[in-house]
Design an enzyme around this catalytic site. Sequence first.
Site, PDB file in Angstrom:
ATOM      1  N   ALA A   1       6.317  -4.402   5.544  1.00 35.49           N
ATOM      2  CA  ALA A   1       5.919  -4.770   6.901  1.00 35.49           C
ATOM      3  C   ALA A   1       4.960  -5.945   6.860  1.00 35.49           C
ATOM      4  CB  ALA A   1       5.259  -3.588   7.610  1.00 35.49           C
ATOM      5  N   TYR A   2       4.907  -6.653   7.969  1.00 37.66           N
ATOM      6  CA  TYR A   2       3.881  -7.678   8.185  1.00 37.66           C
ATOM      7  C   TYR A   2       2.746  -6.951   8.876  1.00 37.66           C
ATOM      8  CZ  TYR A   2       1.877 -12.229   9.500  1.00 37.66           C
ATOM      9  OH  TYR A   2       1.057 -13.325   9.642  1.00 37.66           O
ATOM     10  N   THR A   3       1.635  -6.712   8.169  1.00 36.83           N
ATOM     11  CA  THR A   3       0.574  -5.853   8.691  1.00 36.83           C
ATOM     12  C   THR A   3      -0.719  -6.600   9.015  1.00 36.83           C
ATOM     13  OG1 THR A   3      -0.128  -5.313   6.434  1.00 36.83           O
ATOM     14  CG2 THR A   3       1.472  -3.833   7.486  1.00 36.83           C
TER      15      THR A   3
ATOM     16  N   LYS B   1       6.545  -4.645  15.920  1.00 32.89           N
ATOM     17  CA  LYS B   1       6.862  -3.323  15.363  1.00 32.89           C
ATOM     18  C   LYS B   1       7.685  -2.493  16.350  1.00 32.89           C
ATOM     19  CE  LYS B   1       5.649  -1.680  11.957  1.00 32.89           C
ATOM     20  NZ  LYS B   1       6.355  -1.610  10.647  1.00 32.89           N
TER      21      LYS B   1
ATOM     22  N   TYR C   1       1.526  -8.008  16.745  1.00 31.67           N
ATOM     23  CA  TYR C   1       1.878  -7.039  15.709  1.00 31.67           C
ATOM     24  C   TYR C   1       2.554  -5.823  16.340  1.00 31.67           C
ATOM     25  CZ  TYR C   1       1.194  -3.221  12.398  1.00 31.67           C
ATOM     26  OH  TYR C   1       1.383  -2.128  11.582  1.00 31.67           O
TER      27      TYR C   1
ATOM     28  N   GLN D   1       0.821  -1.213   0.000  1.00 35.62           N
ATOM     29  CA  GLN D   1       0.000   0.000   0.000  1.00 35.62           C
ATOM     30  C   GLN D   1       0.854   1.262   0.000  1.00 35.62           C
ATOM     31  OE1 GLN D   1      -4.016  -0.668   2.400  1.00 35.62           O
ATOM     32  NE2 GLN D   1      -2.281  -1.053   3.692  1.00 35.62           N
TER      33      GLN D   1
ATOM     34  N   LEU E   1      12.569 -10.273   2.652  1.00 32.44           N
ATOM     35  CA  LEU E   1      12.979  -9.876   3.997  1.00 32.44           C
ATOM     36  C   LEU E   1      13.036 -11.043   4.972  1.00 32.44           C
ATOM     37  CD1 LEU E   1      11.239  -6.411   4.463  1.00 32.44           C
ATOM     38  CD2 LEU E   1      13.520  -6.949   3.599  1.00 32.44           C
TER      39      LEU E   1
END
Length: 323
Positions: free
Chosen positions: A61-63, A130, A126, A13, A38
């Site tokens: 990122a892992y979102t 982060k 999550y 995104q 990654l």
Amino acid sequence: MRPTILLTGKTGQLGSELNHLLPKVGEVIAPERKELDLLEPEQIRQIMRNAKPQLVVNAAAYTAVDAAETDQTNALAINTEAPRLLALETKRVGATLVHFSTDYVFDGSKKAPYVETDPPSPLNEYGRTKLAGEQGIRNSGAAHLIFRTSWVYSTRGRNFLLTILRLATEREELKIVADQSGAPTCALDIAEGATRILAGMVAGDKHPFTFREAGGTYHMTAVGQTTWYEFANAIFEEARRAPQHLPWLVAATNGRPLIALRVLPTSTEEFRSPTRRPAYSVLSNARLKRDFGVTLPDWRTQLQRCFIPERTPADPRVILSSR
């Protein structure tokens, strides 16, 4: 100087928007996932040493917040270990790292917008991964900027905006959580804000630090706040008056009409999500405005702009300076 910029996550995104905007700042190297996975530390080291960038922008990122609760290995690798390694390699080549983080580093117990110095206390995996990624970057000694944002959505990918529109073609009644507050922020507006800051640093604008000395965490979200329930209602309002031929809207709904007649508020407890989320995760953007003169539009304006036909990434040196 036009720096060489290594961009990760170019199909996501945020990464897709940055991939359009960052060429205004420098020469962009945006590897495909097969070139930079990654989950593979050696690929990170290799591409950093081959590219020798002056600027590294990590938009990957892992979102998947719920999935992170059970897929901890991948969430940790992408959100914690990869940023740490990118930071170490950034320091090794004398570059600057730009990284994006989340409001979910906070637990939501505060009743006023969080500032950068508030102690983090994430409620879910999550948020924990982060936060650990942020800490790894700071501990690396690399020049860096960390931008925390919130409730990110876009006209592509997987996010609340697209999920709500899809569900509205399938169900006549939707129940949406009404007791969590935050600031929905469009990926394009985040990309424009970050690019304006980087363009100014490269040009030598009078910021708190030079391009090579960057260091700090900043909140970058839409102005204002709302709930998921209010956000959903706003999405329906904009969708119903938008041109129905918008390509992304057609894709989101598969060309089907919105049949949802009722949007009802529900509580976090009633919704029974498998993942704990903060009840209040509004971030203060005062430091961003003070140090860089950047303020993103309010959340409702950002949403409205998504429904403007053929809206394209803007030259941040022109558009953003006029806001």
